[in-house]
Design an enzyme around this catalytic site. Structure first.
Site, PDB file in Angstrom:
ATOM      1  N   GLY A 286     -14.136  14.931  -7.753  1.00  0.00           N
ATOM      2  CA  GLY A 286     -14.687  15.063  -9.096  1.00  0.00           C
ATOM      3  C   GLY A 286     -14.489  13.878 -10.001  1.00  0.00           C
ATOM      4  O   GLY A 286     -14.365  14.047 -11.220  1.00  0.00           O
TER       5      GLY A 286
ATOM      6  N   ASN B 215     -13.007   6.203  -7.402  1.00  0.00           N
ATOM      7  CA  ASN B 215     -13.417   5.317  -8.488  1.00  0.00           C
ATOM      8  C   ASN B 215     -12.793   5.716  -9.821  1.00  0.00           C
ATOM      9  O   ASN B 215     -12.378   6.859 -10.023  1.00  0.00           O
ATOM     10  CB  ASN B 215     -14.935   5.359  -8.643  1.00  0.00           C
ATOM     11  CG  ASN B 215     -15.450   6.782  -8.861  1.00  0.00           C
ATOM     12  OD1 ASN B 215     -15.665   7.504  -7.886  1.00  0.00           O
ATOM     13  ND2 ASN B 215     -15.628   7.194 -10.095  1.00  0.00           N
TER      14      ASN B 215
ATOM     15  N   ASP C 203     -18.394   2.306  -7.802  1.00  0.00           N
ATOM     16  CA  ASP C 203     -18.089   3.531  -7.058  1.00  0.00           C
ATOM     17  C   ASP C 203     -17.573   3.218  -5.655  1.00  0.00           C
ATOM     18  O   ASP C 203     -17.960   3.846  -4.677  1.00  0.00           O
ATOM     19  CB  ASP C 203     -19.310   4.448  -6.985  1.00  0.00           C
ATOM     20  CG  ASP C 203     -18.980   5.797  -6.357  1.00  0.00           C
ATOM     21  OD1 ASP C 203     -17.839   6.251  -6.506  1.00  0.00           O
ATOM     22  OD2 ASP C 203     -19.861   6.392  -5.708  1.00  0.00           O
TER      23      ASP C 203
ATOM     24  N   TRP D 154     -16.827   8.677   4.022  1.00  0.00           N
ATOM     25  CA  TRP D 154     -15.827   9.611   4.550  1.00  0.00           C
ATOM     26  C   TRP D 154     -15.911   9.777   6.064  1.00  0.00           C
ATOM     27  O   TRP D 154     -14.927  10.175   6.703  1.00  0.00           O
ATOM     28  CB  TRP D 154     -15.981  10.984   3.886  1.00  0.00           C
ATOM     29  CG  TRP D 154     -17.246  11.666   4.324  1.00  0.00           C
ATOM     30  CD1 TRP D 154     -18.459  11.583   3.727  1.00  0.00           C
ATOM     31  CD2 TRP D 154     -17.420  12.462   5.504  1.00  0.00           C
ATOM     32  NE1 TRP D 154     -19.388  12.279   4.456  1.00  0.00           N
ATOM     33  CE2 TRP D 154     -18.771  12.836   5.542  1.00  0.00           C
ATOM     34  CE3 TRP D 154     -16.563  12.890   6.510  1.00  0.00           C
ATOM     35  CZ2 TRP D 154     -19.304  13.622   6.561  1.00  0.00           C
ATOM     36  CZ3 TRP D 154     -17.084  13.682   7.530  1.00  0.00           C
ATOM     37  CH2 TRP D 154     -18.439  14.041   7.543  1.00  0.00           C
TER      38      TRP D 154
ATOM     39  N   CYS E  69     -29.185  16.087  -7.058  1.00  0.00           N
ATOM     40  CA  CYS E  69     -29.469  17.214  -6.164  1.00  0.00           C
ATOM     41  C   CYS E  69     -30.913  17.246  -5.679  1.00  0.00           C
ATOM     42  O   CYS E  69     -31.185  17.717  -4.572  1.00  0.00           O
ATOM     43  CB  CYS E  69     -29.163  18.538  -6.856  1.00  0.00           C
ATOM     44  SG  CYS E  69     -27.408  18.822  -7.167  1.00  0.00           S
TER      45      CYS E  69
END
Length: 706
Positions: A202, A280, A326, A417, A634
């Site tokens: 988050g 980040n 980021d 990841w 999204c």
């Protein structure tokens, strides 16, 4: 966090060319002496796979060699299990005592007979679907942990849950994130000395990152180490936070700070240290968190080491100071011994988003080396050979130049990841890499909001026009590769190009094999020493997760979760290429098996038939900016969605202003994950977004007719 949907930047780029020692909880329970014990996890991979990375060292290397380069062509499907969560699947299965344990999207857990595939039990934590608005990159979960007689899962809505291994019944259920926060959890817990370690996600939602320790038997919190300092007026939890505060400026704490620990956690018994990566800084744009001048924003975009018994700070190494792109450092951290300069050294190895492969001293954090593992890096000219600090390209500081910046790598990262693996037999690290440039631009009119990303940048300039040639060129330019990297020499030894980014994690074995799934729907085996492809199996859906292997009754199996989704689908959409339908399955292979998947069901093509466009140029321009910086997360860049979320160009609300307002402003579909945005946008702004999507739908209808 990960690329977080802002692939409009990635694609537009191509188109344009302690509390350290927190308050201590209850006394720790005794270590487990039955079931899965500390010594079993420390022993690493054998016939069983007991922890996310295979062992404490997170090498993802198996000594099993029944399946090897000579016979892998005989590998076949032993069994499969369809899953009831049609989202991205990112978990690594665990196997103990003949049972295979997985987590799926929405943090569900299932247990199967590892030999036959028979379902033993399943658990659903009932995560509210409205939580999806606070998760950057799909409702994913990367795996469970095993200890004693329990299974542990961290849920998307911030809970840590202990289940009975035999029955799946809840033993305890603890909320780990602050009540009312925008945090979520997508990572796999780790077990260290009878404790369960977990952080949160988050770092785009005004949150203060941390890693926390919980008693494995009771769930009581034992310590919490914050990764960024809080309000100085409240005092600092420890010396580490006091020092970190000197690297921030302005009133950073009001915006959270970021630095979440959303994935990598590694324990090394030899050094007795826990290493973890941080995300980040928040907001991305330093102009809104370093208002009085530049600062490194510790301990964001860093590897941090703490003492496991207390959470006390030991050392840190910041890979991307003052991160504005980021460049999370949450990627897997691997511990091993390397011969460097004629001497054996205990090291941590890391391939973060920023594109440089780091080797650090595991005891002190001293920089040893840092070399590029991908081509084209342009945010930095290189790393200082002594300190490891990057020589940042001044043009990459978009908030200072006032000019847009097309960065390589982008926010998806040169490596994200998807787990890498390390073979001590070849001395190579096998890294899933991405080539996805990103468009960044300072937004001078940005103001903090309540819903969605809070980044301080404008990515709308990176949108893709309705031009067939540009779109085809974009698809060709965005890609990935499987890279075999020599950490001692600092060189790529071999590389397998791939047509799309965000391919699956890797597994290395003593059979001279590397296994990896692809985003385009294959599960492959390569020779670990040369990268020659030896075998593949069509999976019918993209693979994001990393495989694992185990043995039962003298037979070796290889298992992988299949199911397309994640950041590339939800944000890059079909414009980026490499998008496959989501068919979520657990697939298990062994030599001589001949299992078949059911035939694919045809997917009906959607025909664009929107109402006629309307709205002023000013409304549409505003709608494009707002949509790009919030909705594309999204629903895809340029309003072209992927396979998971609704494509708004086809929405029945597009021609109904009142219904659009009920959904977007009022939250009519909140229980389906589409929450109200009334705290972020007014009705005129929401109408502008509708007019922009309406324009895009008509442009694409015209393009399809050509």
């Amino acid at each position: 966090m990960m690329a977080k949907g802002f692939m409009s930047a990635a694609i537009g780029a191509v188109a344009l060319l302690l509390a350290g020692c927190g308050e201590r909880g209850a006394e720790r329970s005794p270590l487990a002496t039955e079931g899965v014990t500390d010594s079993m996890i420390a022993a690493g991979v054998g016939d069983e796979w007991l922890t996310y990375g295979g062992g404490y060292d997170e090498k993802r290397f198996s000594p099993l060699d029944q399946i090897n380069a000579d016979n892998v062509s005989q590998l076949g499907l032993a069994w499969f299990a369809d899953l009831d969560t049609a989202r991205g699947q990112e978990a690594t299965p665990l196997m103990h005592d003949g049972t295979l344990y997985i987590s799926t999207a929405w943090s569900m857990v299932k247990a199967y007979d590892a030999k036959t595939g028979a379902l033993k039990w399943e658990y659903d934590p009932q995560v509210p679907r409205s939580k999806l608005v606070e998760v950057c990159c799909d409702a994913v979960n990367r795996g469970v942990a095993l200890y004693g007689d329990k299974v542990y899962v961290a849920t998307l809505d911030g809970r840590l849950v202990a289940l009975n291994q035999k029955t799946g019944k809840v033993v305890w259920d603890k909320l780990t994130i602050p009540k009312g926060s925008h945090m979520a959890i997508t990572g796999a817990p780790r077990i260290v000395k009878g404790m369960v370690l977990i952080g949160s996600a988050g770092a785009e939602y005004f949150t203060r990152g941390y890693i926390a320790s919980f008693d494995a038997q009771t769930g009581e919190e034992l310590w919490r180490f914050y990764t960024v300092p809080g309000n100085p007026a409240d005092g600092f939890e420890n010396e580490a936070m006091e020092k970190a505060a000197k690297t921030w400026n302005g009133e950073w704490w009001k915006l959270g700070g970021g630095g979440t620990v959303w994935d990598s956690i590694t324990y090394d018994p030899q050094t007795d240290l826990v290493y973890f990566g941080t995300a980040n800084a928040e907001p991305w744009n330093p102009a809104y968190r370093n208002t009085d001048g530049a600062g490194d924003s510790l301990y964001t975009a860093s590897i941090v080491a703490v003492k496991p018994d207390t959470g006390e700070y030991a050392w840190h190494f910041q890979e991307t100071p003052e991160d504005r792109w980021d460049f999370d450092s949450n990627q897997q951290i691997t511990v091993t011994d390397l011969e460097i300069g004629g001497k054996s050294r205990r090291v941590v190895m890391h391939a973060p988003k920023n594109g440089f492969f780091y080797v650090l001293d595991a005891v002190t954090g001293q920089f040893i080396s840092g070399k590029p593992f991908v081509d084209g890096i342009n945010w930095a000219f290189g790393l200082d050979p002594v300190t490891g600090k990057p020589d940042v390209n001044p043009e990459a500081k978009y908030e200072l130049t006032g000019k847009p910046w097309i960065g390589v790598p982008g926010a998806v990262g040169a490596h994200s990841w998807s787990p890498m693996s390390y073979s001590p037999m070849t001395g190579l690290v096998y890294i899933p890499t991405n080539n996805t440039p990103q468009y960044y631009a300072h937004d001078p009119n940005w103001e903090p909001g309540e819903t969605g990303f809070q980044l301080g940048i404008d990515v709308s300039g990176g949108n893709i026009p309705a031009d067939k040639a540009v779109r085809e060129a974009t698809k060709e330019a965005l890609n990935g590769a499987l890279v075999a990297f020599d950490p001692v020499a600092g060189e790529v030894r071999w590389k397998v190009p791939q047509p799309s980014p965000t391919n699956g994690g890797t597994l290395a074995t003593a059979g001279n094999l590397v296994f990896q799934g692809t985003s385009t729907g294959e599960f492959r085996a390569y020779t670990a020493d040369t990268g020659k492809q030896l075998w593949s199996f069509e999976t019918q859906s993209g693979v994001l997760a990393a495989p694992m292997t185990y043995a039962i009754d003298g037979e070796q199996y290889v298992a992988v979760l299949v199911g397309w989704g994640g950041v590339w689908d939800v944000s890059a959409g079909k414009l980026a290429g490499g998008i496959t339908p989501n068919i979520s399955r657990l697939m298990v292979f062994k030599l001589g098996a001949d299992g078949k998947l059911p035939p694919l069901k045809p997917t009906p093509a959607l025909v664009l038939d929107p109402p006629a466009p309307t709205g002023t140029p000013e409304q549409i321009a505003l709608g494009e900016k707002l949509y790009s910086n919030s909705c594309s997360v999204c629903h895809g860049i340029s309003a072209v969605a992927g396979s998971l979320n609704p494509d708004l160009r086809h929405s029945a609300t597009l021609g109904r202003k009142d219904l659009w307002q009920q959904v977007v402003h009022d939250g009519l579909l909140s229980e389906n994950g589409m929450v109200a945005w009334k705290d972020q946008f007014n009705r005129d702004q929401i109408e502008a977004m509708r007019l922009y999507v309406l324009k895009r739908a008509n442009e694409d209808k015209a393009l399809e007719g050509k």
